[in-house]
Enzyme design. Structure first.
Site, PDB file in Angstrom:
ATOM      1  CB  THR A  34      -4.298  -1.764   2.304  1.00 28.41           C
ATOM      2  OG1 THR A  34      -4.192  -3.048   2.918  1.00 28.41           O
ATOM      3  CG2 THR A  34      -4.114  -0.692   3.369  1.00 28.41           C
ATOM      4  CG  ASP A  87      -4.890  -3.596  -2.878  1.00 29.25           C
ATOM      5  OD1 ASP A  87      -5.403  -2.565  -2.409  1.00 29.25           O
ATOM      6  OD2 ASP A  87      -3.796  -4.054  -2.478  1.00 29.25           O
ATOM      7  N   GLY A  88      -6.469  -1.451  -4.630  1.00 29.11           N
ATOM      8  CA  GLY A  88      -6.267  -0.224  -5.380  1.00 29.11           C
ATOM      9  C   GLY A  88      -4.831  -0.095  -5.848  1.00 29.11           C
ATOM     10  N   GLY A 102       1.495   3.242  -1.064  1.00 28.44           N
ATOM     11  CA  GLY A 102       1.285   4.523  -0.400  1.00 28.44           C
ATOM     12  C   GLY A 102       0.765   4.363   1.017  1.00 28.44           C
ATOM     13  N   GLY A 103       0.062   3.261   1.254  1.00 31.09           N
ATOM     14  CA  GLY A 103      -0.449   2.961   2.587  1.00 31.09           C
ATOM     15  C   GLY A 103       0.451   2.061   3.404  1.00 31.09           C
ATOM     16  CD  GLU A 109      -1.241  -3.046  -0.658  1.00 28.96           C
ATOM     17  OE1 GLU A 109      -2.109  -2.288  -0.188  1.00 28.96           O
ATOM     18  OE2 GLU A 109      -0.297  -2.646  -1.369  1.00 28.96           O
TER      19      GLU A 109
END
Length: 224
Positions: A34, A87-88, A102-103, A109
């Site tokens: 995400t 993922d980031g 942060g999202g 996740e």
């Protein structure tokens, strides 16, 4: 010459996402994370459609984006093990330990990371740090426990801030913790998760990234 920092950062995010997509193999069960960097990954996945057997998503937002491109997103309970999760991150240290959330998708996740054979984290150079904690640490909490958990965090030296108007995909709320010393991410991740009412926190140290693909400011790729 006018320099647009945001556009440049977006280019680096896209560069890292494009590089990570090259790890997609035939008949893969792919986990998709995400966030803004993953948004570029999702766009890139159309070029790998024939290789992807199953897609698992870590958030409703990513699921909507994937379905809009024609991907059939499967619940993790039916997919079983994830071959590769991409993922980031909001921060990444030298040990590939991360701050994420942060999202507000940190719990799903973290579940995807746990279920994945391999976890590739994609970042631009601005997310690379020596010590985690400059980015406020997100903690997903059961709503009725928010004030209690905030008091426990203050005892640990952090400054919790309620993220107003944010409800997670799991129906919970987020506390963003500022000024928390994260010298030992593994220990703190465990300690925070033991507070009653905490669903999970955004430290990814118990299971860090296996590989980090970082796009540098001069548009090179560094693999950690």
């Amino acid at each position: 010459m006018f320099f647009n920092k945001k556009n440049n950062q977006d280019e680096l995010k896209k560069l890292a996402a494009t590089e990570a997509a090259k790890s997609i193999t035939t008949e893969i069960t792919l986990g998709v994370g995400t966030g803004s960097t993953v948004g570029f990954l999702i766009e890139e996945l159309v070029n790998y459609r024939d290789k992807i057997k199953t897609v698992v998503s870590s958030s409703e937002d990513s699921t909507r984006k994937l379905k809009a491109l024609g991907f059939d997103v499967v619940d993790l309970n039916y997919a079983g093990e994830i071959d590769l999760y991409i993922d980031g991150a909001d921060e990444c240290n030298n040990h590939k330990e991360l701050i994420k959330g942060g999202g507000a998708a940190l719990t799903r996740e973290k579940i995807c990371v746990a279920a994945a054979k391999k976890f590739i984290c994609i970042i631009d150079e601005s997310k690379k740090v020596n010590t985690l904690g400059n980015f406020p640490l997100p903690i997903e909490v059961i709503p009725m426990a928010r004030s209690y958990i905030a008091r426990q965090i203050v005892k640990l030296g952090g400054q919790p801030v309620y993220r107003e108007q944010t409800i997670t995909d799991n129906g919970n709320v987020i506390l963003d913790v500022y000024n928390l010393k994260i010298d030992n991410p593994l220990k703190l991740e465990t300690e925070l998760n033991q507070i009653t009412g905490v669903v999970t926190n955004g430290i990814f140290a118990l299971k860090p990234a296996d590989t980090v693909i970082m796009a540098t400011k001069d548009s090179n790729i560094v693999v950690l």
